[in-house]
Design an enzyme around this catalytic site. Structure first.
Site, PDB file in Angstrom:
ATOM      1  CG  HIS A 180      -6.576  17.520   4.595  1.00 53.82           C
ATOM      2  ND1 HIS A 180      -6.433  16.201   4.356  1.00 53.82           N
ATOM      3  CD2 HIS A 180      -7.204  17.687   5.688  1.00 53.82           C
ATOM      4  CE1 HIS A 180      -6.826  15.514   5.344  1.00 53.82           C
ATOM      5  NE2 HIS A 180      -7.279  16.428   6.241  1.00 53.82           N
ATOM      6  CG  LEU A 233      -8.693   7.682  -5.877  1.00 53.15           C
ATOM      7  CD1 LEU A 233      -8.250   8.307  -7.202  1.00 53.15           C
ATOM      8  CD2 LEU A 233      -9.170   8.762  -4.834  1.00 53.15           C
ATOM      9  CB  CYS A 234      -7.622   1.961  -7.780  1.00 50.60           C
ATOM     10  SG  CYS A 234      -6.178   0.820  -7.176  1.00 50.60           S
ATOM     11  CB  VAL A 235      -2.638   5.501  -7.219  1.00 45.49           C
ATOM     12  CG1 VAL A 235      -1.322   5.657  -7.584  1.00 45.49           C
ATOM     13  CG2 VAL A 235      -3.439   6.842  -7.635  1.00 45.49           C
ATOM     14  NE  ARG A 288      -0.218  16.024  -3.171  1.00 44.27           N
ATOM     15  CZ  ARG A 288      -1.157  16.064  -2.076  1.00 44.27           C
ATOM     16  NH1 ARG A 288      -0.650  15.233  -0.810  1.00 44.27           N
ATOM     17  NH2 ARG A 288      -2.021  16.933  -1.965  1.00 44.27           N
ATOM     18  CB  ALA A 295      -5.143  10.890  -5.254  1.00 47.52           C
ATOM     19  CG  LEU A 336     -22.288  -0.269  -5.577  1.00 47.63           C
ATOM     20  CD1 LEU A 336     -22.593  -0.646  -7.239  1.00 47.63           C
ATOM     21  CD2 LEU A 336     -23.439  -1.289  -5.102  1.00 47.63           C
TER      22      LEU A 336
HETATM   23  S1  MYA Z   1     -12.520   5.568  -1.798  1.00 40.74           S
HETATM   24  C1  MYA Z   1     -11.626   4.327  -2.159  1.00 40.74           C
HETATM   25  C2  MYA Z   1     -10.092   4.801  -2.350  1.00 40.74           C
HETATM   26  N1  MYA Z   1      -9.028   3.839  -2.765  1.00 40.74           N
HETATM   27  C3  MYA Z   1      -8.360   3.266  -1.937  1.00 40.74           C
HETATM   28  O1  MYA Z   1      -8.324   3.448  -0.836  1.00 40.74           O
HETATM   29  C4  MYA Z   1      -7.555   2.221  -2.671  1.00 40.74           C
HETATM   30  C5  MYA Z   1      -6.020   1.905  -2.110  1.00 40.74           C
HETATM   31  N2  MYA Z   1      -5.223   3.300  -2.054  1.00 40.74           N
HETATM   32  C6  MYA Z   1      -4.803   3.900  -3.173  1.00 40.74           C
HETATM   33  O2  MYA Z   1      -5.327   3.518  -4.300  1.00 40.74           O
HETATM   34  C7  MYA Z   1      -4.335   5.347  -3.181  1.00 40.74           C
HETATM   35  O3  MYA Z   1      -3.977   5.588  -1.645  1.00 40.74           O
HETATM   36  C8  MYA Z   1      -5.404   6.500  -3.326  1.00 40.74           C
HETATM   37  C9  MYA Z   1      -4.800   7.850  -2.902  1.00 40.74           C
HETATM   38  C10 MYA Z   1      -5.751   6.481  -4.820  1.00 40.74           C
HETATM   39  C11 MYA Z   1      -6.682   6.511  -2.551  1.00 40.74           C
HETATM   40  N3  MYA Z   1     -10.523   9.970  -1.573  1.00 40.74           N
HETATM   41  O4  MYA Z   1      -1.763  10.691  -4.837  1.00 40.74           O
HETATM   42  P1  MYA Z   1      -1.585  10.942  -3.511  1.00 40.74           P
HETATM   43  C12 MYA Z   1      -6.148  12.642  -0.700  1.00 40.74           C
HETATM   44  C13 MYA Z   1     -10.082  11.237  -1.870  1.00 40.74           C
HETATM   45  O5  MYA Z   1      -0.116  11.505  -3.083  1.00 40.74           O
HETATM   46  P2  MYA Z   1      -1.963   8.296  -2.977  1.00 40.74           P
HETATM   47  C14 MYA Z   1     -13.135   6.232  -3.474  1.00 40.74           C
HETATM   48  O6  MYA Z   1     -12.760   5.576  -4.405  1.00 40.74           O
HETATM   49  C15 MYA Z   1      -5.087  12.904   0.372  1.00 40.74           C
HETATM   50  O7  MYA Z   1      -5.827  13.179   1.377  1.00 40.74           O
HETATM   51  N4  MYA Z   1      -8.893  11.873  -1.555  1.00 40.74           N
HETATM   52  O8  MYA Z   1      -2.014  10.034  -2.598  1.00 40.74           O
HETATM   53  C16 MYA Z   1     -13.910   7.502  -3.473  1.00 40.74           C
HETATM   54  C17 MYA Z   1      -4.197  13.909  -0.192  1.00 40.74           C
HETATM   55  O9  MYA Z   1      -4.900  15.153  -0.226  1.00 40.74           O
HETATM   56  P3  MYA Z   1      -4.605  16.390   1.061  1.00 40.74           P
HETATM   57  C18 MYA Z   1      -8.068  10.909  -1.095  1.00 40.74           C
HETATM   58  O10 MYA Z   1      -2.187   7.467  -1.545  1.00 40.74           O
HETATM   59  C19 MYA Z   1     -12.842   8.493  -3.979  1.00 40.74           C
HETATM   60  C20 MYA Z   1      -4.149  13.337  -1.574  1.00 40.74           C
HETATM   61  O11 MYA Z   1      -5.113  12.517  -2.002  1.00 40.74           O
HETATM   62  C21 MYA Z   1      -8.289   9.732  -0.856  1.00 40.74           C
HETATM   63  O12 MYA Z   1      -0.852   7.809  -3.913  1.00 40.74           O
HETATM   64  C22 MYA Z   1     -13.464  10.040  -4.140  1.00 40.74           C
HETATM   65  C23 MYA Z   1      -2.746  12.563  -1.707  1.00 40.74           C
HETATM   66  O13 MYA Z   1      -2.425  12.152  -2.999  1.00 40.74           O
HETATM   67  C24 MYA Z   1      -9.609   9.263  -1.005  1.00 40.74           C
HETATM   68  N5  MYA Z   1      -9.674   7.961  -0.706  1.00 40.74           N
HETATM   69  O14 MYA Z   1      -3.410   8.082  -3.623  1.00 40.74           O
HETATM   70  C25 MYA Z   1     -12.591  10.909  -4.761  1.00 40.74           C
HETATM   71  N6  MYA Z   1      -7.167   9.050  -0.335  1.00 40.74           N
HETATM   72  O15 MYA Z   1      -3.273  16.714   0.813  1.00 40.74           O
HETATM   73  C26 MYA Z   1     -13.178  12.293  -4.454  1.00 40.74           C
HETATM   74  C27 MYA Z   1      -6.270  10.158  -0.439  1.00 40.74           C
HETATM   75  O16 MYA Z   1      -5.471  17.620   0.485  1.00 40.74           O
HETATM   76  C28 MYA Z   1     -14.214  12.818  -5.602  1.00 40.74           C
HETATM   77  N7  MYA Z   1      -6.558  11.146  -0.861  1.00 40.74           N
HETATM   78  O17 MYA Z   1      -5.261  15.778   2.124  1.00 40.74           O
HETATM   79  C29 MYA Z   1     -14.565  14.226  -5.264  1.00 40.74           C
HETATM   80  C30 MYA Z   1     -15.556  14.554  -6.379  1.00 40.74           C
HETATM   81  C31 MYA Z   1     -15.269  14.526  -7.660  1.00 40.74           C
HETATM   82  C32 MYA Z   1     -16.315  14.916  -8.757  1.00 40.74           C
HETATM   83  C33 MYA Z   1     -16.949  16.165  -8.440  1.00 40.74           C
HETATM   84  C34 MYA Z   1     -17.795  16.783  -9.649  1.00 40.74           C
HETATM   85  C35 MYA Z   1     -18.634  17.938  -9.355  1.00 40.74           C
END
Ligand code: MYA
Length: 415
Positions: free
Chosen positions: A29, A165-167, A175, A177, A415
């Site tokens: 990751h 989170l949505c792309v 990359r 996200a 939610l």
């Molecule tokens: S969960 C709902 C997520 N949304 C969806 O499933 C909707 C449909 N999918 C998409 O829109 C895309 O596939 C998303 C990824 C946007 C999900 N949580 O840009 P990339 C990692 C965390 O090339 P894409 C919700 O909303 C993945 O392991 N990370 O990928 C809660 C990889 O990293 P690594 C995720 O598919 C969200 C990297 O992203 C998720 O184009 C909480 C790839 O990026 C996921 N659901 O876009 C977010 N999916 O290489 C974290 C993939 O390391 C919050 N990845 O494995 C953290 C706290 C932040 C605040 C902190 C405050 C102190």
């Protein structure tokens, strides 16, 4: 006895996904390895302390400018008070948000729901973050946070709950996200908050617990017609309809809709109930007013007021989250209710939740969903819920637990 009406959990896709999940610790990751989250390599290392992984830093050390996006995109802050902005977020999610493994259904959160979810007490507009294409100005990605107090063991921690989170489908795997997650983190840090909670259907480093969805058919014919469930072996449609039939009205004397005057009593009931879980939301009266007072087509709450003492003794709630049915000629929408927070002290939990099923059936829901969190296990099988194919992993950002929780030790529903 096996429930004949469950969303097929032995399909090839499901088996493949379970295998991939079981192998996910072996995956690298590249992004998550750089973040202050529990790492797979540390699982079982009891020498690591429970609590924040990184200390808070002075606010002056927080990066003051937004992270760089690829040059064709720009950041935008989404004003959810604006109808136009709210519609843009709604449409992005309606067309690009979470689908089931077989791509048959996609969540369709309503505008009113999004407004409710994103504007709780003390919310920050700066945490509602969009990405636009510079030339067309089209909204192509979104991520959001809202503030919450979450208790972990004995400690109440100010956190952000990250969601939506949505792309856009056409911009996946570029990359984007990780940049969005870093940007929301930066803006949360600017408010002097250093922890977050989130859920996802995918396995990341490292879940604090993994929950299962259970489904209770309310309209079995439609669920079968749209492929949400199958007719069980040796079952006919009419036997199936009979199996899931419910009374026309709730059974419990004193069962009624929650009203504003009930906020103090419901808060006491909930706080007392949630105090027993290892990780739970810490609701005060303002939170209960926002998150639990009924809002049409968004959230429903019912309680039992004792006919003798007029005490509020039991409480149940569910939120409205329809899904678009993809490519079905006869139906466009699956109306689903999701169990939220429930507390039984005088009424049996079984009877309370049966009344919740009855009112959700009256309201026209097709299915009632619940996770195996809190004490939900105690009613799922008996009330004819069947296990679904959906797993939901819960995560904390910058907070380590010494060991994972059981779903029944979790008092938190996102939610
Ligand atoms: S969960 C709902 C997520 N949304 C969806 O499933 C909707 C449909 N999918 C998409 O829109 C895309 O596939 C998303 C990824 C946007 C999900 N949580 O840009 P990339 C990692 C965390 O090339 P894409 C919700 O909303 C993945 O392991 N990370 O990928 C809660 C990889 O990293 P690594 C995720 O598919 C969200 C990297 O992203 C998720 O184009 C909480 C790839 O990026 C996921 N659901 O876009 C977010 N999916 O290489 C974290 C993939 O390391 C919050 N990845 O494995 C953290 C706290 C932040 C605040 C902190 C405050 C102190």
């Amino acid at each position: 006895e096996a429930n004949p009406l469950v969303k097929d959990d032995t399909s090839l896709e499901t088996i493949v996904r379970r295998f991939q999940d079981s192998m996910s610790e072996a995956k690298t990751h590249k992004f998550w390895e750089t973040q202050p989250v529990g790492q797979f390599k540390d699982i079982g290392d009891t020498s690591l302390p429970e609590g924040p992984i990184e200390p808070a830093t002075p606010l002056s050390e927080v990066k003051q400018e937004p992270y760089n996006l690829p040059s064709v995109y720009e950041w935008t802050t989404c004003d959810m008070n604006s109808d136009d902005m709210c519609s843009e977020v709604y449409n992005l999610l309606k067309n690009n948000y979470v689908e089931d493994d077989e791509n048959m259904f996609r969540f369709n959160y309503s505008k009113e729901f999004l407004r409710w979810a994103l504007r709780p007490p003390g919310y920050y507009q700066s945490w509602h973050i969009g990405v636009r294409a510079k030339t067309s100005k089209k909204l192509v990605a979104f991520i959001s946070g809202v503030p919450a107090r979450i208790r972990v063991r004995d400690e109440v921690v100010k956190m952000a709950e990250i969601n939506f989170l949505c792309v856009h489908k056409k911009l996946r795997s570029k990359r984007l996200a990780p940049v969005m997650i870093k940007e929301v983190t930066r803006r949360v840090h600017l408010e002097n908050i250093w922890q977050a909670a989130y859920t996802a259907g995918v396995v990341l480093p490292t879940p604090i617990t993994t929950c299962q969805y259970w489904h209770r058919s309310l309209n079995p014919k439609k669920l079968i017609d749209v492929g949400f469930s199958r007719l069980g072996a040796r079952m006919t449609m009419s036997r199936t309809i009979k199996l899931y039939k419910l009374p026309d009205a709730p059974i419990t004397p004193g069962f009624r809709k929650m009203e504003p005057r009930d906020v103090p009593a419901v808060t006491r009931l909930l706080r007392n109930y949630l105090s027993q879980f290892g990780v739970a939301t810490d609701f005060d009266e303002n939170d209960v007013e926002h998150w639990l007072l009924p809002r049409e087509d968004v959230v429903d709450s019912y309680l039992v007021e004792s006919p003798e003492t007029h005490d509020v003794t039991d409480f149940c709630s569910f939120y409205t989250l329809p899904s678009t049915i993809l490519g079905n000629p006869n139906y466009t929408t699956l109306k689903a209710a999701y169990s939220y927070y429930n507390v039984a002290t005088q009424t049996s939990f079984l009877q309370l939740m049966n009344d919740a099923l009855i009112v959700s059936k009256q309201k026209g829901f097709d299915v009632f969903n619940a996770l195996d969190v809190m004490h939900n296990e105690s009613f799922l099988k008996e009330l004819k819920f069947g296990p679904g194919d959906g797993q939901l992993h819960y995560y904390l950002y910058n907070y380590r637990l010494k060991s994972a929780l059981k779903p029944s030790e979790l008092g938190l529903v996102l939610l």
